[in-house]
Design an enzyme around this catalytic site. Structure first.
Site, PDB file in Angstrom:
ATOM      1  N   ALA A  73      -1.482 -71.923 -66.506  1.00 18.46           N
ATOM      2  CA  ALA A  73      -2.306 -71.959 -67.727  1.00 18.46           C
ATOM      3  C   ALA A  73      -2.452 -70.552 -68.284  1.00 18.46           C
ATOM      4  O   ALA A  73      -2.684 -69.593 -67.537  1.00 18.46           O
ATOM      5  CB  ALA A  73      -3.680 -72.555 -67.418  1.00 18.46           C
ATOM      6  N   GLU A 106       4.895 -81.657 -61.648  1.00 21.55           N
ATOM      7  CA  GLU A 106       4.663 -82.761 -62.591  1.00 21.55           C
ATOM      8  C   GLU A 106       4.062 -82.185 -63.852  1.00 21.55           C
ATOM      9  O   GLU A 106       3.296 -81.225 -63.788  1.00 21.55           O
ATOM     10  CB  GLU A 106       3.694 -83.800 -62.022  1.00 21.55           C
ATOM     11  CG  GLU A 106       4.284 -84.709 -60.982  1.00 21.55           C
ATOM     12  CD  GLU A 106       3.958 -84.246 -59.586  1.00 21.55           C
ATOM     13  OE1 GLU A 106       3.088 -83.368 -59.444  1.00 21.55           O
ATOM     14  OE2 GLU A 106       4.574 -84.757 -58.628  1.00 21.55           O
ATOM     15  N   ASN A 111       3.564 -82.957 -73.055  1.00 24.08           N
ATOM     16  CA  ASN A 111       3.299 -81.517 -73.049  1.00 24.08           C
ATOM     17  C   ASN A 111       4.592 -80.732 -73.337  1.00 24.08           C
ATOM     18  O   ASN A 111       5.211 -80.134 -72.452  1.00 24.08           O
ATOM     19  CB  ASN A 111       2.687 -81.097 -71.711  1.00 24.08           C
ATOM     20  CG  ASN A 111       2.087 -79.706 -71.762  1.00 24.08           C
ATOM     21  OD1 ASN A 111       2.390 -78.926 -72.669  1.00 24.08           O
ATOM     22  ND2 ASN A 111       1.263 -79.381 -70.789  1.00 24.08           N
ATOM     23  N   TYR A 118       9.442 -74.967 -68.641  1.00 20.27           N
ATOM     24  CA  TYR A 118      10.099 -75.223 -67.359  1.00 20.27           C
ATOM     25  C   TYR A 118      11.617 -75.336 -67.533  1.00 20.27           C
ATOM     26  O   TYR A 118      12.377 -74.829 -66.705  1.00 20.27           O
ATOM     27  CB  TYR A 118       9.529 -76.488 -66.709  1.00 20.27           C
ATOM     28  CG  TYR A 118       8.045 -76.404 -66.404  1.00 20.27           C
ATOM     29  CD1 TYR A 118       7.517 -75.286 -65.766  1.00 20.27           C
ATOM     30  CD2 TYR A 118       7.170 -77.423 -66.765  1.00 20.27           C
ATOM     31  CE1 TYR A 118       6.156 -75.193 -65.487  1.00 20.27           C
ATOM     32  CE2 TYR A 118       5.813 -77.340 -66.488  1.00 20.27           C
ATOM     33  CZ  TYR A 118       5.315 -76.226 -65.855  1.00 20.27           C
ATOM     34  OH  TYR A 118       3.970 -76.132 -65.581  1.00 20.27           O
TER      35      TYR A 118
HETATM   36  C1  COA Z   1       2.594 -74.128 -71.457  1.00 20.59           C
HETATM   37  C2  COA Z   1       2.035 -72.708 -71.427  1.00 20.59           C
HETATM   38  C3  COA Z   1       1.700 -72.353 -69.980  1.00 20.59           C
HETATM   39  C4  COA Z   1       3.089 -71.729 -71.979  1.00 20.59           C
HETATM   40  O1  COA Z   1       2.609 -70.394 -71.799  1.00 20.59           O
HETATM   41  P1  COA Z   1       3.158 -69.174 -72.686  1.00 20.59           P
HETATM   42  O2  COA Z   1       2.759 -67.901 -72.027  1.00 20.59           O
HETATM   43  O3  COA Z   1       2.752 -69.351 -74.103  1.00 20.59           O
HETATM   44  O4  COA Z   1       4.744 -69.362 -72.551  1.00 20.59           O
HETATM   45  P2  COA Z   1       5.863 -68.258 -72.811  1.00 20.59           P
HETATM   46  O5  COA Z   1       5.431 -67.364 -73.939  1.00 20.59           O
HETATM   47  O6  COA Z   1       6.220 -67.595 -71.518  1.00 20.59           O
HETATM   48  O7  COA Z   1       7.060 -69.153 -73.360  1.00 20.59           O
HETATM   49  C5  COA Z   1       8.192 -69.472 -72.570  1.00 20.59           C
HETATM   50  C6  COA Z   1       8.896 -70.673 -73.178  1.00 20.59           C
HETATM   51  O8  COA Z   1       8.015 -71.817 -73.148  1.00 20.59           O
HETATM   52  C7  COA Z   1       8.334 -72.666 -74.280  1.00 20.59           C
HETATM   53  N1  COA Z   1       7.150 -72.757 -75.140  1.00 20.59           N
HETATM   54  C8  COA Z   1       5.998 -72.035 -75.017  1.00 20.59           C
HETATM   55  N2  COA Z   1       5.106 -72.416 -75.979  1.00 20.59           N
HETATM   56  C9  COA Z   1       5.718 -73.394 -76.705  1.00 20.59           C
HETATM   57  C10 COA Z   1       5.300 -74.201 -77.805  1.00 20.59           C
HETATM   58  N3  COA Z   1       4.067 -74.065 -78.360  1.00 20.59           N
HETATM   59  N4  COA Z   1       6.162 -75.137 -78.278  1.00 20.59           N
HETATM   60  C11 COA Z   1       7.376 -75.311 -77.714  1.00 20.59           C
HETATM   61  N5  COA Z   1       7.832 -74.569 -76.656  1.00 20.59           N
HETATM   62  C12 COA Z   1       7.004 -73.621 -76.162  1.00 20.59           C
HETATM   63  C13 COA Z   1       9.483 -72.010 -75.001  1.00 20.59           C
HETATM   64  O9  COA Z   1      10.684 -72.517 -74.431  1.00 20.59           O
HETATM   65  C14 COA Z   1       9.309 -70.543 -74.608  1.00 20.59           C
HETATM   66  O10 COA Z   1      10.500 -69.813 -74.677  1.00 20.59           O
HETATM   67  P3  COA Z   1      10.894 -69.045 -76.049  1.00 20.59           P
HETATM   68  O11 COA Z   1       9.754 -68.143 -76.369  1.00 20.59           O
HETATM   69  O12 COA Z   1      12.160 -68.342 -75.692  1.00 20.59           O
HETATM   70  O13 COA Z   1      11.057 -70.127 -77.085  1.00 20.59           O
HETATM   71  C15 COA Z   1       0.758 -72.588 -72.337  1.00 20.59           C
HETATM   72  O14 COA Z   1       1.034 -73.158 -73.584  1.00 20.59           O
HETATM   73  C16 COA Z   1      -0.494 -73.237 -71.759  1.00 20.59           C
HETATM   74  O15 COA Z   1      -1.251 -72.615 -70.993  1.00 20.59           O
HETATM   75  N6  COA Z   1      -0.740 -74.519 -72.111  1.00 20.59           N
HETATM   76  C17 COA Z   1      -1.961 -75.220 -71.663  1.00 20.59           C
HETATM   77  C18 COA Z   1      -1.937 -75.504 -70.173  1.00 20.59           C
HETATM   78  C19 COA Z   1      -0.742 -76.357 -69.772  1.00 20.59           C
HETATM   79  O16 COA Z   1      -0.374 -77.296 -70.456  1.00 20.59           O
HETATM   80  N7  COA Z   1      -0.148 -76.022 -68.606  1.00 20.59           N
HETATM   81  C20 COA Z   1       0.976 -76.749 -68.054  1.00 20.59           C
HETATM   82  C21 COA Z   1       0.494 -77.776 -67.092  1.00 20.59           C
HETATM   83  S1  COA Z   1       1.838 -78.591 -66.290  1.00 20.59           S
END
Ligand code: COA
Length: 148
Positions: A73, A106, A111, A118
């Site tokens: 997260a 999972e 999402n 991933y």
């Molecule tokens: C999912 C989450 C962890 C991503 O974190 P983040 O630090 O923004 O991710 P990153 O900046 O490292 O992005 C890496 C890749 O993730 C994907 N990604 C991240 N945000 C995205 C979005 N809003 N839409 C689509 N793809 C996305 C892309 O593939 C991205 O690569 P790119 O920048 O080359 O396109 C964040 O959105 C989050 O905390 N969400 C809420 C909690 C959650 O859902 N956790 C997962 C539970 S299984």
């Protein structure tokens, strides 16, 4: 944004982790869960810290030669800056040093940000667990990554 440091989670981080949980998830883990996780020798928890603030965290369990990712997260204001990617790379490095052959997790089927994240780091979908999640009820996508 200043320099982001990836380091192991400490007990003094838990209050900030709880804040991240409440913001990011409909069913946040309890404080006691994190206290127990930090005592669990099979659990690995890493945080991303920027200027003394915890921006994100990620956890996994080592089970024989596999790692199960429990959670990742990132606070909304720190998203799309590569922080989750930094945490995943750290977990992959830990797995490689521990002779882990595969990683699994999972994720809610809706999402898209997390599924894309991933996939970017080599995970692929192998199936679903129907109605695995509550609040709201939703299927889980099961993903795996092989480590050569
Ligand atoms: C999912 C989450 C962890 C991503 O974190 P983040 O630090 O923004 O991710 P990153 O900046 O490292 O992005 C890496 C890749 O993730 C994907 N990604 C991240 N945000 C995205 C979005 N809003 N839409 C689509 N793809 C996305 C892309 O593939 C991205 O690569 P790119 O920048 O080359 O396109 C964040 O959105 C989050 O905390 N969400 C809420 C909690 C959650 O859902 N956790 C997962 C539970 S299984």
């Amino acid at each position: 944004m200043g320099e982001v440091i990836i380091r192991g989670m400490l007990s003094q981080d838990i209050d900030q982790i709880m804040n991240i949980e409440r913001i990011c998830f409909s069913l946040p883990w309890s404080k006691a869960s994190f206290v127990n996780e930090l005592k669990n020798e099979l659990a690995y928890y890493q945080v991303a810290e920027e200027s003394g603030k915890i921006a994100a965290y990620m956890g996994m369990w080592k089970i024989i030669d596999e790692c199960h990712i429990t959670n990742v997260a990132v606070l909304p204001e720190y998203r799309n800056k590569g922080i989750a990617g930094m945490l995943i790379n750290k977990m992959i490095e830990i797995c490689r040093c521990s002779e882990i052959s595969a990683m699994t997790l999972e994720v809610r089927v809706s999402n898209e940000p997390a599924i894309n994240l991933y996939k970017k780091y080599g995970f692929f979908a192998v199936g679903k667990r129907p109605k695995y999640y509550v609040k709201p009820v939703e299927d889980a996508l099961i993903m795996w990554k092989k480590l050569p």
